[in-house]
Design an enzyme around this catalytic site. Sequence first.
Site, PDB file in Angstrom:
ATOM      1  CE  LYS A  29      -2.289  -1.052   3.817  1.00  0.00           C
ATOM      2  NZ  LYS A  29      -1.748  -2.370   4.201  1.00  0.00           N
ATOM      3  NE  ARG A 104      -3.913  -1.397  10.013  1.00  0.00           N
ATOM      4  CZ  ARG A 104      -2.902  -0.760   9.432  1.00  0.00           C
ATOM      5  NH1 ARG A 104      -3.050   0.475   9.052  1.00  0.00           N
ATOM      6  NH2 ARG A 104      -1.768  -1.375   9.231  1.00  0.00           N
ATOM      7  NE  ARG A 145       7.360  -2.544   5.658  1.00  0.00           N
ATOM      8  CZ  ARG A 145       6.036  -2.483   5.691  1.00  0.00           C
ATOM      9  NH1 ARG A 145       5.355  -2.070   4.631  1.00  0.00           N
ATOM     10  NH2 ARG A 145       5.378  -2.833   6.791  1.00  0.00           N
ATOM     11  NE  ARG A 178       6.325  -0.365   9.905  1.00  0.00           N
ATOM     12  CZ  ARG A 178       5.109  -0.420   9.340  1.00  0.00           C
ATOM     13  NH1 ARG A 178       4.919   0.120   8.142  1.00  0.00           N
ATOM     14  NH2 ARG A 178       4.114  -0.994   9.960  1.00  0.00           N
ATOM     15  NE  ARG A 189       2.147  -4.850  11.016  1.00  0.00           N
ATOM     16  CZ  ARG A 189       3.188  -4.586  10.233  1.00  0.00           C
ATOM     17  NH1 ARG A 189       4.371  -5.100  10.503  1.00  0.00           N
ATOM     18  NH2 ARG A 189       3.057  -3.799   9.203  1.00  0.00           N
TER      19      ARG A 189
HETATM   20  P1  AMP Z   1       1.031   0.611   8.950  1.00  0.00           P
HETATM   21  O1  AMP Z   1       2.180   1.539   8.804  1.00  0.00           O
HETATM   22  O2  AMP Z   1      -0.169   1.034   8.158  1.00  0.00           O
HETATM   23  O3  AMP Z   1       1.400  -0.834   8.704  1.00  0.00           O
HETATM   24  O4  AMP Z   1       0.571   0.682  10.482  1.00  0.00           O
HETATM   25  C1  AMP Z   1       1.465   0.306  11.521  1.00  0.00           C
HETATM   26  C2  AMP Z   1       0.693   0.178  12.821  1.00  0.00           C
HETATM   27  O5  AMP Z   1       0.110   1.435  13.160  1.00  0.00           O
HETATM   28  C3  AMP Z   1      -0.473  -0.804  12.814  1.00  0.00           C
HETATM   29  O6  AMP Z   1      -0.068  -2.152  13.043  1.00  0.00           O
HETATM   30  C4  AMP Z   1      -1.324  -0.256  13.961  1.00  0.00           C
HETATM   31  O7  AMP Z   1      -0.745  -0.574  15.222  1.00  0.00           O
HETATM   32  C5  AMP Z   1      -1.169   1.246  13.769  1.00  0.00           C
HETATM   33  N1  AMP Z   1      -2.195   1.784  12.838  1.00  0.00           N
HETATM   34  C6  AMP Z   1      -1.976   2.351  11.619  1.00  0.00           C
HETATM   35  N2  AMP Z   1      -3.124   2.715  11.049  1.00  0.00           N
HETATM   36  C7  AMP Z   1      -4.102   2.361  11.928  1.00  0.00           C
HETATM   37  C8  AMP Z   1      -5.508   2.445  11.896  1.00  0.00           C
HETATM   38  N3  AMP Z   1      -6.161   2.953  10.840  1.00  0.00           N
HETATM   39  N4  AMP Z   1      -6.192   1.983  12.967  1.00  0.00           N
HETATM   40  C9  AMP Z   1      -5.563   1.474  14.051  1.00  0.00           C
HETATM   41  N5  AMP Z   1      -4.243   1.338  14.132  1.00  0.00           N
HETATM   42  C10 AMP Z   1      -3.498   1.785  13.075  1.00  0.00           C
END
Ligand code: AMP
Length: 238
Positions: A29, A104, A145, A178, A189
Amino acid sequence: MTSESRPHTPAPALLPGPVLLLGAPGVGKGTQAQFLMADFGIPQISTGDTLRDNIARGTDLGKAAKGLMDQGQLVPDDLVNDMVKARLSQSDVERGYILDGYPRTLGQAEWLDAHLVSAAVETLPLVAINIRVDEQELLRRITGRRICPVCKTIYNIYSKPPKKEGVCDNDGTPLQHRSDDTEEAFTERMKAYNSLTAPVIEHYSHQGRFREVDGARSVEEVTASIESALRELRQAGE
Ligand code: AMP
């Protein structure tokens, strides 16, 4: 990844409007959002990036989110909805924007749908693109990554390594891994994704303005599929 480092995709003369990029952790994404941003000239809104930025700055939001994120759990809806509300009030979203990693949960999706109607920030109806990749491949992508903290370019040590190990091609900054890109956090996740985020895909798939693309191909092929899906959805005015 810069738009210069790939075969050129012509910038389409299209008003993109609000675009949701959906899909499991690691489907690409963020990478695709960077290309769409370059091709359409609209901002990427990544809730994950905003949360990481809050963690780096030591804000109260960052402190509340860090433990949950490191364990692969979701941050509460009201915190992320407030972040999105603030971001959507900025003027650069007028021609459209790419929501990456949001919504999400069904609660977030329902909040967003209602917010766009009530705040009249929507120029066009939302379109949703779901990127699909099988789970074994996702684990490889996640653990490999690496990200440049400065220009946000996303690398992968297996499939898209930087020219010089550990540093960004664009600005020479040391790349970061990360803290939630581990196998343990990935398992959590995926659990959160399957139980809480899969229903969001179901929600948007019933609204008509929805397409799925196969994310297991080259980055360029996936971008081309997303852009053609967007064009179709906007031209059909679905
Ligand atoms: P991402 O960078 O999108 O993979 O997000 C990393 C982490 O941030 C996720 O595993 C969640 O802990 C948190 N996070 C990001 N976006 C959301 C969301 N829309 N709702 C809840 N937690 C989020």
